[in-house]
Each structure stands twice: as C-alpha cells, then as structure tokens.
Scaffold this motif. Sequence first.
Motif, PDB file in Angstrom:
ATOM      1  N   ILE A 265      68.418 -31.732 -11.686  1.00  0.00           N
ATOM      2  CA  ILE A 265      67.679 -32.609 -10.771  1.00  0.00           C
ATOM      3  C   ILE A 265      68.654 -33.560 -10.095  1.00  0.00           C
ATOM      4  O   ILE A 265      69.136 -34.522 -10.700  1.00  0.00           O
ATOM      5  N   GLN A 266      68.971 -33.271  -8.866  1.00  0.00           N
ATOM      6  CA  GLN A 266      69.849 -34.112  -8.059  1.00  0.00           C
ATOM      7  C   GLN A 266      69.054 -34.706  -6.905  1.00  0.00           C
ATOM      8  O   GLN A 266      68.044 -34.133  -6.484  1.00  0.00           O
ATOM      9  N   PRO A 267      69.472 -35.844  -6.365  1.00  0.00           N
ATOM     10  CA  PRO A 267      68.742 -36.410  -5.219  1.00  0.00           C
ATOM     11  C   PRO A 267      68.691 -35.423  -4.053  1.00  0.00           C
ATOM     12  O   PRO A 267      69.704 -34.779  -3.724  1.00  0.00           O
ATOM     13  N   TRP A 268      67.534 -35.294  -3.466  1.00  0.00           N
ATOM     14  CA  TRP A 268      67.380 -34.487  -2.258  1.00  0.00           C
ATOM     15  C   TRP A 268      68.145 -35.143  -1.102  1.00  0.00           C
ATOM     16  O   TRP A 268      68.776 -34.466  -0.296  1.00  0.00           O
ATOM     17  N   GLN A 269      68.093 -36.468  -1.058  1.00  0.00           N
ATOM     18  CA  GLN A 269      68.887 -37.244  -0.110  1.00  0.00           C
ATOM     19  C   GLN A 269      69.344 -38.538  -0.779  1.00  0.00           C
ATOM     20  O   GLN A 269      68.635 -39.094  -1.614  1.00  0.00           O
ATOM     21  N   GLN A 270      70.537 -38.994  -0.415  1.00  0.00           N
ATOM     22  CA  GLN A 270      71.026 -40.305  -0.823  1.00  0.00           C
ATOM     23  C   GLN A 270      71.254 -41.133   0.430  1.00  0.00           C
ATOM     24  O   GLN A 270      71.951 -40.695   1.341  1.00  0.00           O
ATOM     25  N   ARG A 271      70.648 -42.308   0.479  1.00  0.00           N
ATOM     26  CA  ARG A 271      70.742 -43.136   1.674  1.00  0.00           C
ATOM     27  C   ARG A 271      71.166 -44.556   1.318  1.00  0.00           C
ATOM     28  O   ARG A 271      71.008 -44.998   0.178  1.00  0.00           O
ATOM     29  N   GLU A 272      71.670 -45.232   2.330  1.00  0.00           N
ATOM     30  CA  GLU A 272      71.897 -46.665   2.210  1.00  0.00           C
ATOM     31  C   GLU A 272      70.737 -47.353   2.900  1.00  0.00           C
ATOM     32  O   GLU A 272      70.359 -46.981   4.014  1.00  0.00           O
ATOM     33  N   SER A 273      70.170 -48.340   2.244  1.00  0.00           N
ATOM     34  CA  SER A 273      69.021 -49.038   2.813  1.00  0.00           C
ATOM     35  C   SER A 273      69.356 -49.631   4.177  1.00  0.00           C
ATOM     36  O   SER A 273      70.462 -50.118   4.410  1.00  0.00           O
ATOM     37  N   SER A 274      68.382 -49.591   5.070  1.00  0.00           N
ATOM     38  CA  SER A 274      68.527 -50.221   6.384  1.00  0.00           C
ATOM     39  C   SER A 274      68.462 -51.739   6.277  1.00  0.00           C
ATOM     40  O   SER A 274      68.766 -52.444   7.247  1.00  0.00           O
ATOM     41  N   LEU A 275      68.058 -52.233   5.113  1.00  0.00           N
ATOM     42  CA  LEU A 275      67.919 -53.666   4.894  1.00  0.00           C
ATOM     43  C   LEU A 275      69.135 -54.195   4.152  1.00  0.00           C
ATOM     44  O   LEU A 275      69.622 -53.568   3.209  1.00  0.00           O
ATOM     45  N   LYS A 276      69.612 -55.358   4.556  1.00  0.00           N
ATOM     46  CA  LYS A 276      70.854 -55.890   3.996  1.00  0.00           C
ATOM     47  C   LYS A 276      70.667 -56.529   2.622  1.00  0.00           C
ATOM     48  O   LYS A 276      71.629 -56.695   1.878  1.00  0.00           O
ATOM     49  N   PHE A 277      69.433 -56.890   2.308  1.00  0.00           N
ATOM     50  CA  PHE A 277      69.186 -57.603   1.058  1.00  0.00           C
ATOM     51  C   PHE A 277      68.311 -56.771   0.119  1.00  0.00           C
ATOM     52  O   PHE A 277      67.793 -55.720   0.488  1.00  0.00           O
ATOM     53  N   LEU A 278      68.143 -57.267  -1.085  1.00  0.00           N
ATOM     54  CA  LEU A 278      67.463 -56.542  -2.154  1.00  0.00           C
ATOM     55  C   LEU A 278      66.087 -56.017  -1.728  1.00  0.00           C
ATOM     56  O   LEU A 278      65.275 -56.751  -1.176  1.00  0.00           O
ATOM     57  N   THR A 279      65.827 -54.741  -2.032  1.00  0.00           N
ATOM     58  CA  THR A 279      64.531 -54.132  -1.726  1.00  0.00           C
ATOM     59  C   THR A 279      63.470 -54.667  -2.674  1.00  0.00           C
ATOM     60  O   THR A 279      63.655 -54.701  -3.891  1.00  0.00           O
ATOM     61  N   ARG A 280      62.344 -55.063  -2.105  1.00  0.00           N
ATOM     62  CA  ARG A 280      61.246 -55.604  -2.912  1.00  0.00           C
ATOM     63  C   ARG A 280      60.128 -54.579  -3.099  1.00  0.00           C
ATOM     64  O   ARG A 280      59.465 -54.553  -4.135  1.00  0.00           O
ATOM     65  N   ALA A 281      59.880 -53.750  -2.084  1.00  0.00           N
ATOM     66  CA  ALA A 281      58.762 -52.805  -2.163  1.00  0.00           C
ATOM     67  C   ALA A 281      59.074 -51.547  -1.372  1.00  0.00           C
ATOM     68  O   ALA A 281      59.842 -51.578  -0.404  1.00  0.00           O
ATOM     69  N   VAL A 282      58.454 -50.434  -1.799  1.00  0.00           N
ATOM     70  CA  VAL A 282      58.534 -49.153  -1.100  1.00  0.00           C
ATOM     71  C   VAL A 282      57.124 -48.585  -1.021  1.00  0.00           C
ATOM     72  O   VAL A 282      56.350 -48.691  -1.976  1.00  0.00           O
ATOM     73  N   ALA A 283      56.788 -47.970   0.107  1.00  0.00           N
ATOM     74  CA  ALA A 283      55.520 -47.254   0.234  1.00  0.00           C
ATOM     75  C   ALA A 283      55.761 -46.013   1.079  1.00  0.00           C
ATOM     76  O   ALA A 283      56.533 -46.054   2.046  1.00  0.00           O
ATOM     77  N   CYS A 284      55.122 -44.904   0.702  1.00  0.00           N
ATOM     78  CA  CYS A 284      55.301 -43.642   1.425  1.00  0.00           C
ATOM     79  C   CYS A 284      54.132 -43.380   2.369  1.00  0.00           C
ATOM     80  O   CYS A 284      52.981 -43.719   2.071  1.00  0.00           O
ATOM     81  N   MET A 285      54.455 -42.751   3.501  1.00  0.00           N
ATOM     82  CA  MET A 285      53.423 -42.396   4.473  1.00  0.00           C
ATOM     83  C   MET A 285      52.518 -41.319   3.882  1.00  0.00           C
ATOM     84  O   MET A 285      52.995 -40.377   3.253  1.00  0.00           O
ATOM     85  N   PRO A 286      51.211 -41.411   4.099  1.00  0.00           N
ATOM     86  CA  PRO A 286      50.286 -40.425   3.536  1.00  0.00           C
ATOM     87  C   PRO A 286      50.464 -39.022   4.110  1.00  0.00           C
ATOM     88  O   PRO A 286      50.072 -38.045   3.486  1.00  0.00           O
ATOM     89  N   ASN A 287      51.073 -38.923   5.317  1.00  0.00           N
ATOM     90  CA  ASN A 287      51.288 -37.602   5.915  1.00  0.00           C
ATOM     91  C   ASN A 287      52.594 -36.951   5.461  1.00  0.00           C
ATOM     92  O   ASN A 287      53.004 -35.922   5.998  1.00  0.00           O
ATOM     93  N   ASP A 288      53.276 -37.579   4.471  1.00  0.00           N
ATOM     94  CA  ASP A 288      54.489 -37.019   3.873  1.00  0.00           C
ATOM     95  C   ASP A 288      55.683 -37.014   4.832  1.00  0.00           C
ATOM     96  O   ASP A 288      56.653 -36.280   4.624  1.00  0.00           O
ATOM     97  N   ALA A 289      55.632 -37.838   5.877  1.00  0.00           N
ATOM     98  CA  ALA A 289      56.697 -37.811   6.887  1.00  0.00           C
ATOM     99  C   ALA A 289      57.819 -38.800   6.609  1.00  0.00           C
ATOM    100  O   ALA A 289      58.942 -38.600   7.063  1.00  0.00           O
ATOM    101  N   GLY A 290      57.527 -39.887   5.882  1.00  0.00           N
ATOM    102  CA  GLY A 290      58.562 -40.899   5.683  1.00  0.00           C
ATOM    103  C   GLY A 290      58.077 -42.028   4.807  1.00  0.00           C
ATOM    104  O   GLY A 290      57.104 -41.887   4.054  1.00  0.00           O
ATOM    105  N   TYR A 291      58.722 -43.185   4.942  1.00  0.00           N
ATOM    106  CA  TYR A 291      58.420 -44.300   4.054  1.00  0.00           C
ATOM    107  C   TYR A 291      58.820 -45.624   4.700  1.00  0.00           C
ATOM    108  O   TYR A 291      59.545 -45.658   5.697  1.00  0.00           O
ATOM    109  N   ALA A 292      58.337 -46.697   4.118  1.00  0.00           N
ATOM    110  CA  ALA A 292      58.713 -48.046   4.540  1.00  0.00           C
ATOM    111  C   ALA A 292      59.260 -48.796   3.341  1.00  0.00           C
ATOM    112  O   ALA A 292      58.825 -48.578   2.203  1.00  0.00           O
ATOM    113  N   THR A 293      60.240 -49.668   3.579  1.00  0.00           N
ATOM    114  CA  THR A 293      60.773 -50.531   2.536  1.00  0.00           C
ATOM    115  C   THR A 293      60.740 -51.966   3.034  1.00  0.00           C
ATOM    116  O   THR A 293      60.751 -52.220   4.244  1.00  0.00           O
ATOM    117  N   SER A 294      60.709 -52.894   2.100  1.00  0.00           N
ATOM    118  CA  SER A 294      60.752 -54.311   2.469  1.00  0.00           C
ATOM    119  C   SER A 294      61.776 -55.019   1.607  1.00  0.00           C
ATOM    120  O   SER A 294      62.151 -54.530   0.538  1.00  0.00           O
TER     121      SER A 294
END
Length: 353
Positions: A187-216
């Motif tokens: 089990i390896q990451p399908w993708q590894q990314r760097e957050s678009s946000l410069k500071f600590l991530t507080r929350a993640v939510a995925c789109m119901p249509n399986d297209a993407g996600y939002a972070t805060s």
Amino acid sequence: MAPSTQFEVAQPPNDAISALVFSPDSPSRLLVSSWDKNVYLYEVVEGADEANLVNSYEHRAPVLDVCFGANRDEAFTAGLDQQVKRIDLATGEQTVLSKHTEAVRCVVFSPEHSILISASWDNTLHIHNTTSPSQPHLTIQLPGKPHAMAASPSKVVVAMTARLVHIYDLPTIASALASGPDSASSIQPWQQRESSLKFLTRAVACMPNDAGYATSSIEGRVAVEWFEDTAESQARKYAFKCHRQAAPEEEGGGDIVYPVNALTFHPVYGTFASGGGDGTVALWDAEAKRRMRQYQKFLDSVAAVAFSQDGKYLAIGVCPGFETGMENYSGEGKTKVFLRELGETEAKGKGAK
C-alpha cells in the motif's frame, strides 16, 4: 418553498466538540464526539425543530473523532486513549478494534469497500476490514503526524505536518487487505502532494462526486484541489482567504485571522460549508469560486460542521476555541449544537441543475 429554520439541540456535550456526523442511511440521526469523553447520539424530530438525545457512550478519555459504519446502528471512534473502537449504538457494546501507541486523531469508514481507516499521532494508519473484525489490521507508516483525514468513494486523503498530503486509492487498499497481513508494504500513496496552504492543515473534506477535495488551515485559508493529475486539472486548483475580521483602527487595522476548523460538502449540490474560529459558518460554491452566504455569528468558535446525507440539515458544533490561548479551558455551559434545516435552494450553487 419552505424557509430555512435553525434550532439548538437540547442536552449538548459538556466540553469541546471534536466531530459531528450524520448517518448515511438515516438523515435524522446525528453523532457528536466530545472532549468530555463521550459520544452522543441524537434523533432529529421531523418538523418539530428539535432533536432528542437517544443515548451517550462513555469512553476512558476524550474522543477526537467519530464516524458511522455500515448502518445506522454502527459507529467507530478515535480517542486520546489510543484505541480505535466499534460501538453498537443499539446495545451500547464497545469493542476495541486496534490500539495505536499514541492518540488516534481520525477515523473514516468507506461504505463502498467496508474498510475503516484510523490515523494516529504515532504516524501510522491502521486499516481494518469491518466485515471480518477478527482479521488483523494492516499498518501503514506515515512520514508525518496526521491532523485531518477524509474519504471519497475511491480515495482517502491524509493531511499531515510539514504540509504533507498523501492520497491513497481505496480499491488498492481493499486488494491488499484481501491478500493478508503481510501485504501492508504494497500500500503506497496513489499521490503525494504538498499542501497549497502554508500553515498547518485543520480540516479535509472530499467532494461527493469523487473529483477532489478541500483543505483548510489554522491561518484563515481554504484550498480546493482535484484528484486528476493532469496539467489542466491541476491548473484549476485555487486557495482563498476566509474567516477573517477587520481589526480596530486603534489596534493598527489589518485583519484578525482565525483558524478554519471544519469543512463539509453538500451531498446533493457539491457546494461546501466552512466553520471558523471567528464564530461564523459560510457556504461556498467550489466551481464558481464564490461565497454564497455567511450565517449569523455564534458566540463561540465553530468547531465542526456536517450536512445530512439528504442535504436537508446542516449541523454546527459551537464551543470556546483555543485562539486566545486560555489556560483554564472549559466548554461546560458554552458547548452547543445547532441544526439548520436548509431552504430548498439554500445550498444550491450557480451551475447546479
């Protein structure tokens, strides 16, 4: 069209709220986890502007996350006692599925694959096959401490310290589980990314249509990204400022910046709600890149938000935040859960049909 209404839930938790979640097959059934070491089950009374406390389930330590399982009577919890637990909501029976070596921060359940994933501050994920509880869980090592996690129908997004974001493919995880306890290394990451946000991530939510996600982040920003790893898709990603207030002129002006504590996508329209330390909840149209509305300010920080599976209700958890660095924290008497029954098109985005 029926107007929207909002009411306060009776018998809320006695301390800070860590998570809110509606049942996937019963839109009136709401679970709330709290730092008071309990998980609370409420039932919304249709048309009566009230929600009744059905039961509470005591834990040994503060509960940091909760999710429903395969049906309305199954739940899973994560807590400071380092345990991942299953709760039979009908009988109250609690079963320990696995134990991490540090606090467990998040749990997510994939109904499509009957998989439960827990993320711990010991820098691991535990993968559980919920249809065979006796089967040993798989352990995946993470490169950083996880702070937020969310699942879409095919993906799991794990946001960690140092702006690390790992996205895992659920069918691949399901295949590894079926292969037995020695398959964790596959089990390896399908993708590894760097957050678009410069500071600590507080929350993640995925789109119901399986297209993407939002972070805060803790620094008043939200980022919206898509899974598809093409130049065109990645060019669509964006981030924006939110949950900020103008500072008084006598204090030098500028913005007072608050953490964005919570995100949740509307299951029907794909718009999303954010909740912040400024005590407000806002609705956003991810496609049109605009704020649709902001609700009235609550007296304390918004710690958690959740839409019901039919999109009719928005649950809002409010409690004193940690923004002021208070030493003698107490959420007793100030912790509240609000339920907003949405108007027919209240969460409908510009391009929604």
